[in-house]
Write an enzyme that holds these catalytic residues in place. Structure first.
Site, PDB file in Angstrom:
ATOM      1  N   TYR A  56      18.217  -5.990   3.252  1.00  0.00           N
ATOM      2  CA  TYR A  56      17.808  -6.842   2.127  1.00  0.00           C
ATOM      3  C   TYR A  56      17.212  -8.127   2.676  1.00  0.00           C
ATOM      4  O   TYR A  56      17.767  -8.731   3.600  1.00  0.00           O
ATOM      5  CB  TYR A  56      19.009  -7.175   1.237  1.00  0.00           C
ATOM      6  CG  TYR A  56      19.020  -6.332  -0.012  1.00  0.00           C
ATOM      7  CD1 TYR A  56      17.929  -6.355  -0.877  1.00  0.00           C
ATOM      8  CD2 TYR A  56      20.097  -5.522  -0.324  1.00  0.00           C
ATOM      9  CE1 TYR A  56      17.919  -5.576  -2.023  1.00  0.00           C
ATOM     10  CE2 TYR A  56      20.093  -4.739  -1.477  1.00  0.00           C
ATOM     11  CZ  TYR A  56      18.996  -4.778  -2.324  1.00  0.00           C
ATOM     12  OH  TYR A  56      18.984  -4.014  -3.451  1.00  0.00           O
ATOM     13  N   GLU A  58      15.187 -10.676   0.440  1.00  0.00           N
ATOM     14  CA  GLU A  58      14.446 -11.423  -0.574  1.00  0.00           C
ATOM     15  C   GLU A  58      13.901 -12.725   0.016  1.00  0.00           C
ATOM     16  O   GLU A  58      14.618 -13.426   0.737  1.00  0.00           O
ATOM     17  CB  GLU A  58      15.337 -11.776  -1.765  1.00  0.00           C
ATOM     18  CG  GLU A  58      15.410 -10.691  -2.807  1.00  0.00           C
ATOM     19  CD  GLU A  58      16.588  -9.771  -2.604  1.00  0.00           C
ATOM     20  OE1 GLU A  58      17.024  -9.632  -1.434  1.00  0.00           O
ATOM     21  OE2 GLU A  58      17.078  -9.211  -3.598  1.00  0.00           O
ATOM     22  N   ASP A 202     -10.141  -4.286  -6.826  1.00  0.00           N
ATOM     23  CA  ASP A 202      -9.069  -3.316  -6.572  1.00  0.00           C
ATOM     24  C   ASP A 202      -9.685  -2.258  -5.657  1.00  0.00           C
ATOM     25  O   ASP A 202     -10.529  -1.469  -6.089  1.00  0.00           O
ATOM     26  CB  ASP A 202      -8.613  -2.711  -7.907  1.00  0.00           C
ATOM     27  CG  ASP A 202      -7.465  -1.726  -7.729  1.00  0.00           C
ATOM     28  OD1 ASP A 202      -7.306  -1.184  -6.622  1.00  0.00           O
ATOM     29  OD2 ASP A 202      -6.742  -1.485  -8.714  1.00  0.00           O
ATOM     30  N   THR A 228      -3.556  -0.213  -2.590  1.00  0.00           N
ATOM     31  CA  THR A 228      -2.395   0.569  -2.172  1.00  0.00           C
ATOM     32  C   THR A 228      -2.549   0.828  -0.679  1.00  0.00           C
ATOM     33  O   THR A 228      -3.625   0.637  -0.107  1.00  0.00           O
ATOM     34  CB  THR A 228      -2.343   1.922  -2.906  1.00  0.00           C
ATOM     35  OG1 THR A 228      -3.651   2.492  -2.889  1.00  0.00           O
ATOM     36  CG2 THR A 228      -1.874   1.768  -4.322  1.00  0.00           C
ATOM     37  N   LYS A 231      -3.115   6.666  -0.308  1.00  0.00           N
ATOM     38  CA  LYS A 231      -4.484   7.170  -0.506  1.00  0.00           C
ATOM     39  C   LYS A 231      -5.160   7.365   0.853  1.00  0.00           C
ATOM     40  O   LYS A 231      -4.530   7.811   1.796  1.00  0.00           O
ATOM     41  CB  LYS A 231      -5.281   6.235  -1.408  1.00  0.00           C
ATOM     42  CG  LYS A 231      -4.676   6.095  -2.822  1.00  0.00           C
ATOM     43  CD  LYS A 231      -5.622   5.431  -3.788  1.00  0.00           C
ATOM     44  CE  LYS A 231      -5.096   5.391  -5.204  1.00  0.00           C
ATOM     45  NZ  LYS A 231      -4.080   4.365  -5.459  1.00  0.00           N
ATOM     46  N   ARG A 237       3.683   4.840   0.502  1.00  0.00           N
ATOM     47  CA  ARG A 237       3.513   4.447  -0.896  1.00  0.00           C
ATOM     48  C   ARG A 237       3.880   2.973  -0.983  1.00  0.00           C
ATOM     49  O   ARG A 237       5.050   2.611  -1.023  1.00  0.00           O
ATOM     50  CB  ARG A 237       4.445   5.243  -1.821  1.00  0.00           C
ATOM     51  CG  ARG A 237       4.351   6.741  -1.725  1.00  0.00           C
ATOM     52  CD  ARG A 237       3.009   7.263  -2.104  1.00  0.00           C
ATOM     53  NE  ARG A 237       2.720   7.170  -3.498  1.00  0.00           N
ATOM     54  CZ  ARG A 237       2.085   8.128  -4.188  1.00  0.00           C
ATOM     55  NH1 ARG A 237       1.722   9.250  -3.605  1.00  0.00           N
ATOM     56  NH2 ARG A 237       1.815   7.962  -5.456  1.00  0.00           N
TER      57      ARG A 237
HETATM   58  N1  DSN Z   1      -3.352   7.523  -9.593  1.00  0.00           N
HETATM   59  C1  DSN Z   1      -4.468   7.049  -8.796  1.00  0.00           C
HETATM   60  C2  DSN Z   1      -5.622   7.969  -8.849  1.00  0.00           C
HETATM   61  O1  DSN Z   1      -5.419   9.164  -8.811  1.00  0.00           O
HETATM   62  O2  DSN Z   1      -6.769   7.531  -8.861  1.00  0.00           O
HETATM   63  C3  DSN Z   1      -4.849   5.671  -9.161  1.00  0.00           C
HETATM   64  O3  DSN Z   1      -3.774   4.822  -8.944  1.00  0.00           O
END
Ligand code: DSN
Length: 434
Positions: A56, A58, A202, A228, A231, A237
């Site tokens: 932890y 914070e 984004d 993120t 991807k 994640r």
């Molecule tokens: N869920 C993602 C996508 O598939 O594009 C976006 O966050």
């Protein structure tokens, strides 16, 4: 492929172990074409499964609410330094649990409830958190919509400007989940400046293309950039936020605040929205950032686009229609507006044959978002597996074969599924075959 891993789970919790084996088998033998997915590397997964899950902490490095964070401070500082170097930004926050929490923090740091925010609706390729009605972002803020042209599938920046001047939103989102073309951040920045709006990019879908230099970097043009780490970046994640330190509109919108832009973002992430950061995910993110600095990663980013373009060309040669007529990124949208079958029919048929994608609206779609006229296809996973242009030819042929056999898919699926499984097994994927 059966990799002898997870011996403790195998002995102590065979149910979970078996589920992992099934998922490995699935990801090893299918064409993963969800545009927002790839394969997290083994170092990333090791970091995520490490002892950092215990702690932890914070707060932020040097200012925590728990003792014993000397090592964690070093870890978070390392992740921050790598993020700043990778994207060339002034400030980085690596604590967001994922992309939506990162975007929520931006709203808290920049806006007041009820403010206008300009974004692309989900039905046109935008993200939930860019002001869509069922998300907090559309409930607590007013979405001013802009969308790609329904004929060309491309953003018309003159139209974006016209809407912005008319509606005068306080913040503009640049970034989408289903847009195959490059974004003109310089044009967005000009528009934002004209109306004293914050510009936020984004880049969750395209971060690795930016790192590889095949997509413009928004950092010089934007107040804030969110992403993120999974991807195409092949990290865990998790999410991160990049920003300037000073707020150019401090006097206009935040005169009462003693915090600058970077401080307001940090405070929005913690303590406003989150508690203890997930340091195992931060460790995984730092590992992903390190690998992203390599020449190998740059080649991967370049190949993602080459593969998407090769796939597009092959599909068009086979008579398939592509929304917008092409791609400059990692994804393309198959356009079934003229077909009897829907995007959903096609996505289900493709999945039966081992091609995993998602149904998606296309520009000018007249079907409902629950059926759609499109399928979104992405190349990050196939590229991570080492596939190149010759393989895209084969992938296009399978996709076309599935589309031609939608009405008798149950008859042809076993044969196509077996062909694809054998083909996929021939490629070593990060996190699976190494
Ligand atoms: N869920 C993602 C996508 O598939 O594009 C976006 O966050």
């Amino acid at each position: 492929m059966s990799v002898e891993r997870y011996p403790y789970l195998k002995a102590e919790d065979p149910e979970i172990y078996d589920l992992i084996q099934r998922q490995i088998e699935m990801e090893d033998t299918t064409l993963k074409m969800i545009a927002s997915e790839s394969y997290a590397s083994t170092p990333v997964m090791e970091a995520c499964g490490s002892i950092f899950t215990n702690k932890y902490c914070e707060g932020y490095p040097g200012a925590r609410y728990y003792e014993g964070n000397e090592v964690v401070d070093d870890l978070e500082n390392l992740a921050i330094a790598r993020a700043k170097e990778l994207f060339g930004c002034e400030h980085a926050n690596v604590q967001p649990y994922s992309g939506s929490p990162a975007n929520s923090a931006v709203y808290r740091a920049l806006l007041q409830p009820g403010d206008k925010v300009m974004g692309v609706p989900v039905s046109d390729g935008g993200h939930l958190t860019h002001g869509w009605k069922v998300s907090f972002s559309g409930m607590d803020f007013q979405q001013v919509a802009y969308r790609p042209n329904q004929e060309t599938g491309r953003l018309d920046m003159d139209e974006v400007r016209e809407i912005a001047l008319r509606e005068r939103p306080k913040m503009i989102w640049a970034g989408m989940s289903a847009y195959p073309f490059k974004l003109d951040y310089a044009a967005f920045a000009e528009i934002a400046k004209e109306i004293d709006a914050y510009l936020v990019a984004d880049i969750a879908h395209i971060n690795s293309l930016i790192i590889a230099g095949v997509h413009p970097n928004p950092v010089p043009y934007c107040d804030v950039v969110t992403s993120t780490a999974h991807k195409m970046l092949r990290g865990p994640r998790a999410g991160f936020i990049l920003s300037k330190v000073e707020d150019r509109y401090q006097a206009k919108y935040h005169a009462e605040s003693k915090w600058n832009l970077a401080q307001r973002i940090d405070r929005a992430v913690f303590p406003t929205l989150q508690g203890g950061p997930h340091m195992h995910a931060v460790a995984g993110m730092a590992a992903a950032f390190k690998y992203a600095q390599t020449a190998e990663f740059k080649a991967y980013g370049e190949q993602i686009v080459k593969n998407a373009q090769a796939l597009c060309a092959e599909l068009e040669a086979l008579g398939r229609s592509i929304a917008g007529g092409g791609t400059e990124t990692h994804l393309l949208l198959l356009d079934f507006r003229k077909e009897e079958f829907t995007g959903k029919d096609a996505a289900k048929a493709l999945a039966k044959c081992g091609i995993i994608a998602n149904f998606n609206m296309v520009p000018g779609d007249t079907r409902s978002p629950f059926k759609t006229s499109g399928v979104r296809l992405g190349t990050p996973s196939l590229t991570s597996a080492g596939m190149k242009e010759p393989e895209m030819k084969k992938v296009a042929a399978w996709i076309d074969r599935v589309c031609k056999n939608i009405d008798n898919i149950d008859e042809v699926a076993p044969t196509i599924r077996a062909e694809i499984a054998e083909f996929c097994r021939g490629f070593k994927k990060p996190g699976i075959g190494d």
